[in-house]
Design an enzyme around this catalytic site. Structure first.
Site, PDB file in Angstrom:
ATOM      1  N   SER A 143       9.665  25.494  38.740  1.00  0.00           N
ATOM      2  CA  SER A 143       9.760  26.004  39.598  1.00  0.00           C
ATOM      3  C   SER A 143       9.997  27.099  38.718  1.00  0.00           C
ATOM      4  O   SER A 143       9.931  28.465  39.194  1.00  0.00           O
ATOM      5  CB  SER A 143      10.957  26.255  40.979  1.00  0.00           C
ATOM      6  OG  SER A 143      12.332  26.048  40.243  1.00  0.00           O
ATOM      7  N   LYS A 180      17.441  29.424  40.205  1.00  0.00           N
ATOM      8  CA  LYS A 180      16.338  30.340  40.539  1.00  0.00           C
ATOM      9  C   LYS A 180      16.859  31.624  40.079  1.00  0.00           C
ATOM     10  O   LYS A 180      17.966  31.862  39.777  1.00  0.00           O
ATOM     11  CB  LYS A 180      16.622  30.455  41.866  1.00  0.00           C
ATOM     12  CG  LYS A 180      15.981  28.199  42.955  1.00  0.00           C
ATOM     13  CD  LYS A 180      14.591  28.183  42.774  1.00  0.00           C
ATOM     14  CE  LYS A 180      13.967  27.372  43.238  1.00  0.00           C
ATOM     15  NZ  LYS A 180      14.873  26.548  42.234  1.00  0.00           N
TER      16      LYS A 180
END
Length: 223
Positions: A143, A180
């Protein structure tokens, strides 16, 4: 002190040197190659003997790179216990894995140590780094590929629950962890942004999260 055979001394010295050089402990196959063994079982027997004599920590997770020297081993080899720090490198604890993908259950068990060259850290951040405020995690998933974080990369994380906007962070979400980019805008508030269009943002307004630390360096282990 418990005595080691010459073969065990050679294996222990290789584990120490390989860990210091790459930041992660060698695999059983690498031990086999160094010792001249053909069978993995021979390396497993060596590791078992070193654990039984108290020179390697027990490893219930059976990780491929979790050969951790005990205090007894460090004393035996003349090394100091604890976190090591030199003028150009830090040795920080390596904990479980953090998903660069969908969050999964956090594993905060120490599985080894990672030697980090200060050259990998941005110059304006080096002076504020202390080994005691750092830990390392291995990324899994894709991701964060847009930020250059690949599956298997080692992330050096500075403990910080108040990082700046746009920082890449490790965050806890309902007991799980993920890596993230931390973002904020007036409409959405704080949220975690992946660097891969296949993944969705995680908004604090919908799913409360806690920032654990800020990623300050990346180290890649070559196969």
């Amino acid at each position: 002190m418990t005595k080691l055979t010459r073969t065990q001394e050679k294996a222990l010295d290789f584990i120490r040197e390989a860990s210091a050089k790459s930041g992660v402990s060698p695999t059983l196959r690498e031990i086999c190659a160094h010792m001249g063994y053909k069978a993995i079982g021979s390396a497993q027997d060596l590791v078992t003997a070193l654990r039984r004599k108290g020179f390697l920590e027990e490893n219930s997770r059976q990780s491929a790179r979790a050969l951790i020297l005990t205090q007894l081993a460090r004393q035996h080899m003349g090394a100091e216990d604890g976190v090591e720090e030199t003028s150009d490198a830090l040795l920080v604890p390596l904990l479980g894995k953090v998903p660069a993908g969908n969050p999964v259950l956090a594993v905060e068990e120490r599985i080894g140590s990672l030697r980090v060259s200060l050259s990998l850290v941005a110059a304006n951040s080096r002076q504020s780094l202390k080994a005691q405020n750092l830990f390392a995690l291995q990324a899994t998933g894709d991701s964060m590929v847009g930020a250059g974080i690949l599956d298997g990369d080692f992330l050096v994380v500075k403990v910080n629950n108040d990082p700046k906007k746009s920082s890449i962070v490790v965050a806890r979400l309902d007991g799980d962890v993920t890596v993230k980019r931390l973002m904020h805008d007036d409409k959405s508030g704080w949220y975690l942004k992946p660097e891969n269009p296949r993944f969705k943002n995680i908004y604090a307004s919908n799913d409360q999260f806690e920032v654990i630390g800020e990623v300050v360096a990346l180290q890649r282990a070559l196969a």
